[in-house]
Design an enzyme around this catalytic site. Sequence first.
Site, PDB file in Angstrom:
ATOM      1  N   ASP A  71     -34.369 -44.299  15.658  1.00 28.35           N
ATOM      2  CA  ASP A  71     -33.474 -45.443  15.474  1.00 28.35           C
ATOM      3  C   ASP A  71     -33.852 -46.246  14.239  1.00 28.35           C
ATOM      4  O   ASP A  71     -32.994 -46.699  13.481  1.00 28.35           O
ATOM      5  CB  ASP A  71     -33.549 -46.365  16.702  1.00 28.35           C
ATOM      6  N   LYS A 100      -6.743 -36.579  33.371  1.00 30.87           N
ATOM      7  CA  LYS A 100      -5.827 -37.667  32.984  1.00 30.87           C
ATOM      8  C   LYS A 100      -6.663 -38.941  32.990  1.00 30.87           C
ATOM      9  O   LYS A 100      -6.966 -39.496  34.039  1.00 30.87           O
ATOM     10  CB  LYS A 100      -4.675 -37.733  33.979  1.00 30.87           C
TER      11      LYS A 100
HETATM   12  N1  5U1 Z   1      -5.368 -35.082  28.959  1.00 27.22           N
HETATM   13  C1  5U1 Z   1      -4.173 -35.557  28.668  1.00 27.22           C
HETATM   14  N2  5U1 Z   1      -3.741 -36.756  28.992  1.00 27.22           N
HETATM   15  N3  5U1 Z   1      -2.485 -36.840  28.522  1.00 27.22           N
HETATM   16  C2  5U1 Z   1      -1.600 -37.880  28.586  1.00 27.22           C
HETATM   17  N4  5U1 Z   1      -3.215 -34.883  27.989  1.00 27.22           N
HETATM   18  C3  5U1 Z   1      -2.153 -35.685  27.891  1.00 27.22           C
HETATM   19  N5  5U1 Z   1      -0.957 -35.483  27.330  1.00 27.22           N
HETATM   20  C4  5U1 Z   1      -0.059 -36.492  27.366  1.00 27.22           C
HETATM   21  C5  5U1 Z   1      -0.373 -37.706  27.996  1.00 27.22           C
HETATM   22  C6  5U1 Z   1       0.620 -38.794  28.038  1.00 27.22           C
HETATM   23  O1  5U1 Z   1       1.169 -36.350  26.814  1.00 27.22           O
HETATM   24  C7  5U1 Z   1       1.544 -35.149  26.153  1.00 27.22           C
HETATM   25  C8  5U1 Z   1       1.827 -34.037  27.101  1.00 27.22           C
HETATM   26  C9  5U1 Z   1       2.781 -35.498  25.379  1.00 27.22           C
END
Ligand code: 5U1
Length: 685
Positions: free
Chosen positions: A48, A131
């Site tokens: 660091d 998600k």
């Molecule tokens: N992992 C992931 N989250 N997420 C949210 N992929 C992903 N893709 C998204 C969204 C709203 O939208 C695309 C499919 C357009």
Amino acid sequence: MPQSELFRGTAHQGPDPSDARARAEWLRDELNRHAHAYYVLDNPSIPDAEYDALFAELQRLEAAYPELRSPDSPTQRVGGAPLPEFSQVQHDVPMLSINNGFSDEDIENFDRRVREGLSSKGQISYACELKFDGLAINLRYVHGVLVQAATRGDGTTGEDVTANIRTVRSIPLKLQTNNPPALIDVRGEVLMFKTDFARLNQRQREAGQKEFANPRNAAAGSLRQLDARITAQRHLRFFAYGIGRLESAEFPLRHSALLDWYRTLGIPVCDERAVVNGAGGLLNFFADIGRRRAQLPYEIDGVVYKVDSVTQQQTLGFVSRAPRFALAHKFPAEEATTTVLDIGVQVGRTGALTPVARLSPVSVGGVTVTNATLHNEDEVRRKDVRIGDQVIVRRAGDVIPEVVAVVPERRPQDAREFVMPANCPVCASPIVRPEEEAVARCSGGWIKCPAQRKGGLLHFVSRRAMDIEGLGEQLVEQLVDRGLVTTPADFYKLGLVMLAELDRMAEKSAQNVLNALEKSKSTTLARFIYALGIRHVGESTAKSLARHFGTLDALLEASEEQILAVDDIGPVVAQSIRGFLADPLNRELIEQLRAAGIHWEENEPERRNQTLAGKTFVLTGTLPTLKRDEAASMIEVAGGKVAGSVSKKTSYLVAGDDAGSKLAKAQELGVTIIDETELLKLLEP
Ligand code: 5U1
């Protein structure tokens, strides 16, 4: 960067400082490389202090030659003066939303629609991801340099949060490639890890400021700060999952390959991803993540499935604002909004009073919730929860539902404040709250207060204590209310006829309870100590006590000082244990339980090797076999102390490879220097 010395040292020279431009470029690359190793790979590559020295040198150079300051410079992460407002950014390729599915049927229908759309008879290959519960963001890199970051906004127009995004350490300011695309829009989510969220809320509390309801709100609030210096303190993270515009580079042919490519560019991508086949593969991924959700370091609200082949994605196209090739499979919501009908108090086994919000019934994560804990009086004030308020209730996993926050704009005019009662609602004994404690308690104790009695009895029979199956809440309640059981010893006096006559009991269930009671008589000392319900004695302290003393009699005879010598036991806990064991009523209970036949295997008290008592050690460099924390705990178990720096008081410096300034200091002070082998010899009993 936090202190860390878990790396092997590297020499840092670079171009001659008289060539300012070359030196600045080299410093930038070095710092970006080390920041990536630290923040993305979790594998520090430089001490660091050295990082700080390189950083300071770059700051000095840029101050002397402002023309050398570039947007990808790590110095630009720190955040400048507050912005008057965010300017708007038009997304060249709209940031779409995603359709949601909740049931197995929804997923099977999605897969069927995809197969029909592709006229495919075989199984579809899907890329599965998480998600994240954060904030969607677009990062624009031009010739490999981060030039702009924008929120999703309405999908077409977002807000320019470039200054704030620059403070997110895991986002590269410059892509790790000699051949970057002329332009790339990287899409993903900004989020806050659970531990960073807890720390932020603690800081907010200490500063008397409002806490954030959840990591998502905290991430959004931190990113949408007009003052990037505040964002810089918030420790946000980023995971990429998509792409917008791309110039002068080929689109990868698979979504999974896009994420692999991002990895090579130094862009953070979550490891929790997989490519699977067909609806069965999707449902397996969902189930696997669902099982591990609580252990993940960040919050997610589901998983995302995308057709892996980009050609197939293009064939499927879009419906309104969402692609046909993707689906978010959501977990049942863990939060819901409802009304506080009343605030009551619940009396626990130690007499602690917990304010509980009585709620208008609401379904949270598939379960109807009517009560939610407010933890303690201070928490009610801090969150300013009033009777009549609309509140957000959270129920995550097996955790008791809690009130997270009030929706202030929905407060009715006649909302009433909670008042902690002066007397116990169960036994009417006075409530006491020592000044330094957050918890108010009923002063009635086990004998006077049926609530404490029931709580204590339920604790005694619980799975991790005496593990008496069949003695649930309703049965214990009846036994206490009918005066059949006052102390745990009374359980062992119950007879078949008496039990069979109780509500919802019959001869068979009564016999099962008696069998479980009989079985529980053969136990361990640790379980028995834990079952007694001594305040501050959880399972791990009970185990330490059992290990240390070996027999119950040795514990019963131990003084407060002797109890204090047990691992991890401090003065408050020692006093509580001694106080409990000194009480004649508790002694009598213990004897009655032993007389009822409760027994365990007694052991020799732990003979601890205290050979290093009074000695102070300092560890430096890389040891051949032991990790630094392993060596430290071995020294501590043997009674020694481990210090961070060398002084005249140091007894030994344990030096491994690449030992640095500590070794020189020890030599200067004449401290004994030993290696790992010599340390292991000292540790022998
Ligand atoms: N992992 C992931 N989250 N997420 C949210 N992929 C992903 N893709 C998204 C969204 C709203 O939208 C695309 C499919 C357009």
